[in-house]
Design a protein around this motif. Structure first.
Motif, PDB file in Angstrom:
ATOM      1  N   PHE A   1       0.331  -4.359   8.917  1.00 52.06           N
ATOM      2  CA  PHE A   1       0.228  -5.079   7.647  1.00 52.06           C
ATOM      3  C   PHE A   1       0.908  -4.294   6.531  1.00 52.06           C
ATOM      4  CE2 PHE A   1      -2.105  -6.582   3.849  1.00 52.06           C
ATOM      5  CZ  PHE A   1      -1.912  -7.950   3.991  1.00 52.06           C
ATOM      6  N   PHE A   2       0.654  -2.996   6.471  1.00 49.38           N
ATOM      7  CA  PHE A   2       1.293  -2.168   5.451  1.00 49.38           C
ATOM      8  C   PHE A   2       2.808  -2.127   5.657  1.00 49.38           C
ATOM      9  CE2 PHE A   2      -2.811  -0.917   4.018  1.00 49.38           C
ATOM     10  CZ  PHE A   2      -2.618  -0.421   2.746  1.00 49.38           C
ATOM     11  N   GLN A   3       3.240  -2.037   6.906  1.00 50.52           N
ATOM     12  CA  GLN A   3       4.686  -2.024   7.177  1.00 50.52           C
ATOM     13  C   GLN A   3       5.331  -3.347   6.764  1.00 50.52           C
ATOM     14  OE1 GLN A   3       5.024  -1.070  11.340  1.00 50.52           O
ATOM     15  NE2 GLN A   3       4.361   1.041  11.042  1.00 50.52           N
ATOM     16  N   GLN A   4       4.680  -4.454   7.123  1.00 44.09           N
ATOM     17  CA  GLN A   4       5.239  -5.777   6.805  1.00 44.09           C
ATOM     18  C   GLN A   4       5.374  -5.991   5.298  1.00 44.09           C
ATOM     19  OE1 GLN A   4       2.360  -8.204   8.829  1.00 44.09           O
ATOM     20  NE2 GLN A   4       3.514  -8.236  10.733  1.00 44.09           N
ATOM     21  N   TRP A   5       4.470  -5.404   4.538  1.00 45.53           N
ATOM     22  CA  TRP A   5       4.493  -5.578   3.082  1.00 45.53           C
ATOM     23  C   TRP A   5       5.136  -4.380   2.386  1.00 45.53           C
ATOM     24  CZ3 TRP A   5       3.672 -10.030   0.665  1.00 45.53           C
ATOM     25  CH2 TRP A   5       3.035 -11.050   1.392  1.00 45.53           C
ATOM     26  N   ASP A   6       5.909  -3.592   3.137  1.00 52.21           N
ATOM     27  CA  ASP A   6       6.648  -2.458   2.595  1.00 52.21           C
ATOM     28  C   ASP A   6       5.738  -1.529   1.777  1.00 52.21           C
ATOM     29  OD1 ASP A   6       9.000  -0.979   2.405  1.00 52.21           O
ATOM     30  OD2 ASP A   6       9.585  -1.954   0.529  1.00 52.21           O
ATOM     31  N   TYR A   7       4.538  -1.324   2.291  1.00 50.46           N
ATOM     32  CA  TYR A   7       3.550  -0.408   1.691  1.00 50.46           C
ATOM     33  C   TYR A   7       3.224  -0.763   0.237  1.00 50.46           C
ATOM     34  CZ  TYR A   7       3.959   2.320   5.915  1.00 50.46           C
ATOM     35  OH  TYR A   7       3.934   2.717   7.236  1.00 50.46           O
ATOM     36  N   PHE A   8       3.471  -2.020  -0.133  1.00 56.79           N
ATOM     37  CA  PHE A   8       3.146  -2.516  -1.469  1.00 56.79           C
ATOM     38  C   PHE A   8       3.737  -1.645  -2.575  1.00 56.79           C
ATOM     39  CE2 PHE A   8      -0.229  -3.803   1.458  1.00 56.79           C
ATOM     40  CZ  PHE A   8      -0.088  -5.184   1.379  1.00 56.79           C
ATOM     41  N   GLY A   9       4.945  -1.144  -2.329  1.00 54.52           N
ATOM     42  CA  GLY A   9       5.635  -0.354  -3.333  1.00 54.52           C
ATOM     43  C   GLY A   9       5.352   1.133  -3.279  1.00 54.52           C
ATOM     44  N   LEU A  10       4.434   1.563  -2.425  1.00 54.08           N
ATOM     45  CA  LEU A  10       4.184   2.998  -2.253  1.00 54.08           C
ATOM     46  C   LEU A  10       5.220   3.565  -1.298  1.00 54.08           C
ATOM     47  CD1 LEU A  10       0.298   3.028  -1.774  1.00 54.08           C
ATOM     48  CD2 LEU A  10       1.572   3.679  -3.820  1.00 54.08           C
ATOM     49  N   ASP A  11       5.510   4.823  -1.438  1.00 55.70           N
ATOM     50  CA  ASP A  11       6.367   5.484  -0.476  1.00 55.70           C
ATOM     51  C   ASP A  11       5.540   5.683   0.796  1.00 55.70           C
ATOM     52  OD1 ASP A  11       7.522   7.841   1.008  1.00 55.70           O
ATOM     53  OD2 ASP A  11       9.011   7.624  -0.601  1.00 55.70           O
ATOM     54  N   PRO A  12       6.059   5.358   1.965  1.00 51.10           N
ATOM     55  CA  PRO A  12       5.279   5.529   3.197  1.00 51.10           C
ATOM     56  C   PRO A  12       4.733   6.950   3.385  1.00 51.10           C
ATOM     57  CG  PRO A  12       7.241   4.252   3.654  1.00 51.10           C
ATOM     58  CD  PRO A  12       7.363   4.731   2.231  1.00 51.10           C
ATOM     59  N   SER A  13       5.403   7.939   2.804  1.00 46.39           N
ATOM     60  CA  SER A  13       4.901   9.314   2.930  1.00 46.39           C
ATOM     61  C   SER A  13       3.611   9.538   2.149  1.00 46.39           C
ATOM     62  CB  SER A  13       5.965  10.313   2.466  1.00 46.39           C
ATOM     63  OG  SER A  13       6.192  10.183   1.067  1.00 46.39           O
ATOM     64  N   GLN A  14       3.294   8.633   1.227  1.00 50.44           N
ATOM     65  CA  GLN A  14       2.039   8.730   0.457  1.00 50.44           C
ATOM     66  C   GLN A  14       0.850   8.211   1.244  1.00 50.44           C
ATOM     67  OE1 GLN A  14       3.943   6.711  -3.233  1.00 50.44           O
ATOM     68  NE2 GLN A  14       1.929   7.429  -3.887  1.00 50.44           N
ATOM     69  N   VAL A  15       1.105   7.422   2.276  1.00 48.31           N
ATOM     70  CA  VAL A  15       0.045   6.702   2.978  1.00 48.31           C
ATOM     71  C   VAL A  15      -0.153   7.295   4.368  1.00 48.31           C
ATOM     72  CG1 VAL A  15      -0.747   4.437   3.756  1.00 48.31           C
ATOM     73  CG2 VAL A  15       0.708   4.612   1.723  1.00 48.31           C
ATOM     74  N   SER A  16      -1.390   7.619   4.686  1.00 52.74           N
ATOM     75  CA  SER A  16      -1.711   8.081   6.038  1.00 52.74           C
ATOM     76  C   SER A  16      -2.909   7.298   6.557  1.00 52.74           C
ATOM     77  CB  SER A  16      -1.990   9.589   6.055  1.00 52.74           C
ATOM     78  OG  SER A  16      -3.067   9.899   5.213  1.00 52.74           O
TER      79      SER A  16
END
Length: 117
Positions: free
Chosen positions: A80-95
């Motif tokens: 879900f996060f990938q499909q929504w491009d992390y909602f504008g967050l950098d993927p490195s911010q999300v674990s």
């Protein structure tokens, strides 16, 4: 004031406990994917990510977001996060990390079981 200072120093992050399914909402899938905003139909995950993004901009540094999932919804949550491009967050911010399961006992020391067998 102290909390704001810690945020600006990048010494704090955000934790989202997201192990629940949307069953009681009559929704199949992770509860965080449920669209809750009336007009724009934003999901719980989107609203949380937008708040982290806004706080990161305010602080002038990216805040980390750790998301605890369950075995049942980990894959769907990550997708879900990938499909929504992390909602504008950098993927490195999300674990993401999966919560552990421990036996649960009732007052008579009997195991609570997911199924009778």
């Amino acid at each position: 004031v102290r909390g704001q200072g810690l945020i600006k120093q990048g010494r704090v992050g955000c934790l989202l406990l997201a192990g629940g399914q949307g069953t009681r909402l009559k929704f199949s899938g992770p509860k965080g994917t449920y669209p809750i905003s009336v007009i724009k139909r934003k999901s719980l995950f989107q609203l949380c990510a937008e708040k982290v993004k806004a706080a990161s901009q305010w602080a002038g540094c990216p805040l980390n977001l750790a998301i605890m999932t369950s075995c049942e919804n980990d894959k769907d949550t990550r997708l879900f996060f990938q499909q929504w491009d992390y909602f504008g967050l950098d993927p490195s911010q999300v674990s993401f990390f999966v919560q552990e399961y421990l036996p649960l006992l009732d007052e008579q020391a009997h195991l609570f079981l997911k199924t009778p067998w």
